[in-house]
Design a protein around this motif. Structure first.
Motif, PDB file in Angstrom:
ATOM      1  N   LEU A 164      -3.251   3.348 -13.952  1.00  0.00           N
ATOM      2  CA  LEU A 164      -4.362   3.248 -13.011  1.00  0.00           C
ATOM      3  C   LEU A 164      -4.626   4.591 -12.338  1.00  0.00           C
ATOM      4  O   LEU A 164      -5.769   5.011 -12.184  1.00  0.00           O
ATOM      5  N   ALA A 165      -3.540   5.275 -11.925  1.00  0.00           N
ATOM      6  CA  ALA A 165      -3.646   6.592 -11.305  1.00  0.00           C
ATOM      7  C   ALA A 165      -2.792   7.566 -12.105  1.00  0.00           C
ATOM      8  O   ALA A 165      -2.066   7.173 -13.020  1.00  0.00           O
ATOM      9  N   GLN A 166      -2.854   8.818 -11.737  1.00  0.00           N
ATOM     10  CA  GLN A 166      -2.159   9.859 -12.500  1.00  0.00           C
ATOM     11  C   GLN A 166      -0.660   9.819 -12.241  1.00  0.00           C
ATOM     12  O   GLN A 166      -0.215   9.801 -11.098  1.00  0.00           O
ATOM     13  N   TYR A 167       0.132   9.811 -13.320  1.00  0.00           N
ATOM     14  CA  TYR A 167       1.586   9.748 -13.228  1.00  0.00           C
ATOM     15  C   TYR A 167       2.205  11.071 -13.672  1.00  0.00           C
ATOM     16  O   TYR A 167       1.599  11.837 -14.431  1.00  0.00           O
ATOM     17  N   ASP A 168       3.439  11.269 -13.224  1.00  0.00           N
ATOM     18  CA  ASP A 168       4.202  12.461 -13.612  1.00  0.00           C
ATOM     19  C   ASP A 168       5.236  12.089 -14.674  1.00  0.00           C
ATOM     20  O   ASP A 168       6.410  12.437 -14.564  1.00  0.00           O
ATOM     21  N   THR A 169       4.800  11.381 -15.668  1.00  0.00           N
ATOM     22  CA  THR A 169       5.687  10.938 -16.737  1.00  0.00           C
ATOM     23  C   THR A 169       5.865  12.045 -17.772  1.00  0.00           C
ATOM     24  O   THR A 169       5.043  12.952 -17.900  1.00  0.00           O
ATOM     25  N   ALA A 192       7.869   3.515 -17.272  1.00  0.00           N
ATOM     26  CA  ALA A 192       6.741   3.876 -18.136  1.00  0.00           C
ATOM     27  C   ALA A 192       7.208   4.723 -19.315  1.00  0.00           C
ATOM     28  O   ALA A 192       6.812   4.491 -20.470  1.00  0.00           O
ATOM     29  N   ASP A 193       8.058   5.703 -19.039  1.00  0.00           N
ATOM     30  CA  ASP A 193       8.576   6.537 -20.127  1.00  0.00           C
ATOM     31  C   ASP A 193       9.413   5.714 -21.102  1.00  0.00           C
ATOM     32  O   ASP A 193       9.342   5.907 -22.319  1.00  0.00           O
ATOM     33  N   MET A 219       0.813  -1.225   0.000  1.00  0.00           N
ATOM     34  CA  MET A 219       0.000   0.000   0.000  1.00  0.00           C
ATOM     35  C   MET A 219       0.845   1.272   0.000  1.00  0.00           C
ATOM     36  O   MET A 219       0.377   2.343   0.375  1.00  0.00           O
ATOM     37  N   ILE A 220       2.103   1.158  -0.438  1.00  0.00           N
ATOM     38  CA  ILE A 220       2.948   2.337  -0.576  1.00  0.00           C
ATOM     39  C   ILE A 220       2.946   2.790  -2.031  1.00  0.00           C
ATOM     40  O   ILE A 220       2.722   3.959  -2.337  1.00  0.00           O
ATOM     41  N   HIS A 221       3.205   1.862  -2.932  1.00  0.00           N
ATOM     42  CA  HIS A 221       3.214   2.157  -4.364  1.00  0.00           C
ATOM     43  C   HIS A 221       2.083   1.457  -5.105  1.00  0.00           C
ATOM     44  O   HIS A 221       1.696   1.892  -6.188  1.00  0.00           O
ATOM     45  N   ALA A 222       1.590   0.387  -4.538  1.00  0.00           N
ATOM     46  CA  ALA A 222       0.574  -0.407  -5.224  1.00  0.00           C
ATOM     47  C   ALA A 222      -0.120  -1.311  -4.230  1.00  0.00           C
ATOM     48  O   ALA A 222       0.336  -1.496  -3.099  1.00  0.00           O
ATOM     49  N   ASN A 223      -1.234  -1.875  -4.681  1.00  0.00           N
ATOM     50  CA  ASN A 223      -1.948  -2.883  -3.908  1.00  0.00           C
ATOM     51  C   ASN A 223      -2.337  -3.994  -4.868  1.00  0.00           C
ATOM     52  O   ASN A 223      -3.119  -3.782  -5.795  1.00  0.00           O
ATOM     53  N   ARG A 271       1.073   4.943  -7.283  1.00  0.00           N
ATOM     54  CA  ARG A 271       2.041   6.007  -7.007  1.00  0.00           C
ATOM     55  C   ARG A 271       2.980   6.132  -8.198  1.00  0.00           C
ATOM     56  O   ARG A 271       3.420   5.138  -8.769  1.00  0.00           O
ATOM     57  N   SER A 272       3.331   7.353  -8.527  1.00  0.00           N
ATOM     58  CA  SER A 272       4.012   7.634  -9.789  1.00  0.00           C
ATOM     59  C   SER A 272       5.525   7.501  -9.734  1.00  0.00           C
ATOM     60  O   SER A 272       6.146   7.037 -10.689  1.00  0.00           O
TER      61      SER A 272
END
Length: 505
Positions: free
Chosen positions: A284-289, A267-268, A122-126, A259-260
């Motif tokens: 799944l969630a918003q990334y800062d890519t 991802a990039d 539950m820090i970066h993913a579940n 978490r991004s």
């Protein structure tokens, strides 16, 4: 406006509180300065997990949400909470972008690739979010789902990867679709140090099946000489001996971390290679890519906090941290706004090459301390904001002895900074962002394992008043949302309208 009263906000990353006992590296460490500060009336314990900071109840705190809330002065609904809400209300199943992508796969016979951390830390993913995504894929009759599982060993106890891989396989069997195509340690797939060679190995395994070939996913775990975090990229093969799940033209890639910061390098990299081949990318969630990857769930607004209030009042600040935590005292503390705010200076302390933090738990704390001192001696800088990363970064290795030494290095740095604060007429506010090193053992079935993850424990917060000043004992329950209002009050400024926290001193 009266003259600003200068100070230092010092975040001790991973500085949690628990009673002395087995596995408590902080209690075992020789930390005379921190012990003395925590015994003063100006010390308090602050809630840094669960709903107090915008997480699901009972969820461990983390550096990202910790710094967001420290800066925002209010709980901010975390991305994991927003994802859970969209699962519960059926929002993912009815999501137009996701539905269109999956309809396309059903029509063309392409594959859906799910890439993310396979753990419940539950820090970066579940990993449980994967269950809903597999069910949705089955509803849309997606012909094939390839799961690219990233093993953890950092947010959860090392040695639990087999359990989490079994959970993934259970979810796939339940949905009637999905198979694990690659198994890759997070040291490769979630690097954020800029070591592109690590990212390249993860990307090659996912994109074209280049890597250690295995018949079953669990076979990859035998290569993890550095634990679950460093499992060599393993490529699962089919009955024909060929990789089960390379990404083909026209496929869909969905990153499942919420978490991004640690997934965005991979991802990039994959987007740069595959987008030109008609591969659709989603997160799944918003990334800062850098890549334009559409998000299924968008993040909550974290603005209107400390940085905005400082800019409004014309107050200069300097932000200082090692590379591991630099974004936390800049981007996250500023409400996820990129680039320096007005009148804000950034000092990033970079390491020379990749370091084994177990062998060098001091990291670059001397350089960070020197930079804080240099900024504090400047009359034109009312506020210095810094992060001492050692307790958390070394704690994540799960090495108890090294984490004890990290705490002792931190204590010596804090003692030096107390002298700096006194010599420059500054107050200093110390606070943890989440728990970590106070719990380095985790047990299941009567077996204790080294644990390098975060905790739900409260964190200490303590004010070292400026020379000639006194600090009253805080009353009531404190949370990380109280830190920004406290900093502004100590500076002699009022809180921002969006803040719901209160000044503790």
């Amino acid at each position: 406006m009266s003259a600003v009263r200068p100070g230092i906000l010092l975040v001790l990353d991973g500085w949690g509180h628990a009673e002395p006992g087995e596995g408590n590296a902080l209690a075992a460490a020789d930390t005379p300065c921190l012990d003395r500060l925590r015994a003063t009336p100006a010390a308090v314990l602050a809630e840094a997990s669960g709903s107090a900071v915008g997480l699901l109840p009972g969820t461990v705190g983390n550096s990202e949400i910790g710094h967001i809330v420290i800066g925002a002065g209010r709980p901010v609904p975390y991305d994991s909470v927003l994802v859970e809400e969209r699962i519960d209300d059926g929002g993912l199943r009815s999501h137009e972008t996701l539905g269109a992508a999956l309809d396309g796969l059903a029509a063309t016979g392409g594959s859906l690739h799910l890439i993310g951390l396979a753990s419940d830390g539950m820090i970066h993913a579940n990993v449980h979010h994967l269950r809903e995504l597999l069910r949705i894929a089955a509803l849309f009759a997606v012909p094939a789902v390839r799961i690219h599982a990233i093993t953890d060993g950092r947010d959860v106890a090392d040695g639990t990867a087999a359990h989490h891989l079994a959970t993934v396989e259970e979810y796939a069997a339940e949905a009637g679709v999905g198979s694990i195509a690659t198994v890759i340690g997070r040291g490769y797939a979630l690097d954020k140090s800029g070591d592109l060679a690590l990212t390249e190995r993860a990307a090659r395994a996912i994109a074209d099946g280049t890597g250690h070939r295995i018949g079953e996913p669990e076979e990859a775990l035998a290569t993890g000489g550095g634990g679950d975090e460093w499992v060599e990229p393993g490529v699962v093969t089919g009955a024909d001996g060929q990789p089960l799940g390379p990404v083909r033209d026209g496929d869909v890639v969905l990153f499942t971390n919420f978490r991004s910061d640690r997934i965005q390098q991979l991802a990039d990299r994959l987007y740069g290679e595959l987008a030109g081949r008609g591969v659709t990318f989603l997160s799944l969630a918003q990334y800062d890519t850098e890549a334009p990857i559409p998000a299924l769930v968008h993040r909550a607004d974290a603005g209107g906090g400390l940085a905005d209030r400082l800019a409004e009042c014309g107050v200069r600040s300097v932000r200082i941290a090692e590379a591991e935590k630099f974004e936390h005292v800049t981007y996250y503390l500023n409400g996820r706004k990129a680039g320096p705010a007005p009148l804000e200076e950034h000092v990033r302390i970079s390491a020379d090459g990749r370091t084994d933090h177990r062998a060098a738990p001091e990291m670059n704390i001397d350089r960070v301390t020197e930079a804080i001192g240099a900024a504090a001696r400047r009359a034109d800088v009312p506020l210095v904001v810094a992060n001492l990363a050692n307790i958390d970064v070394v704690g994540h290795t799960g090495d108890y002895a090294a984490t004890v030494r990290a705490a002792e290095h931190t204590d010596r740095a804090v003692a030096a900074l107390c002298r700096v604060a006194s010599g420059t007429g500054r107050w200093m506010l110390l606070v943890g962002d989440h728990g970590n090193a106070e719990k380095m053992l985790a047990g299941a079935g009567g077996v204790s394992r080294p644990y390098g993850g975060h905790t739900t424990n409260p964190v200490p917060a303590v004010l070292v008043p400026a020379p000639g000043q006194e600090a009253a004992q805080p009353t009531g329950t404190a949370t990380l949302a109280d830190i920004a209002p406290s900093v502004l009050s100590l500076l002699g400024l009022g809180p921002a309208p969006a803040m719901t926290g209160r000044a503790l001193w």
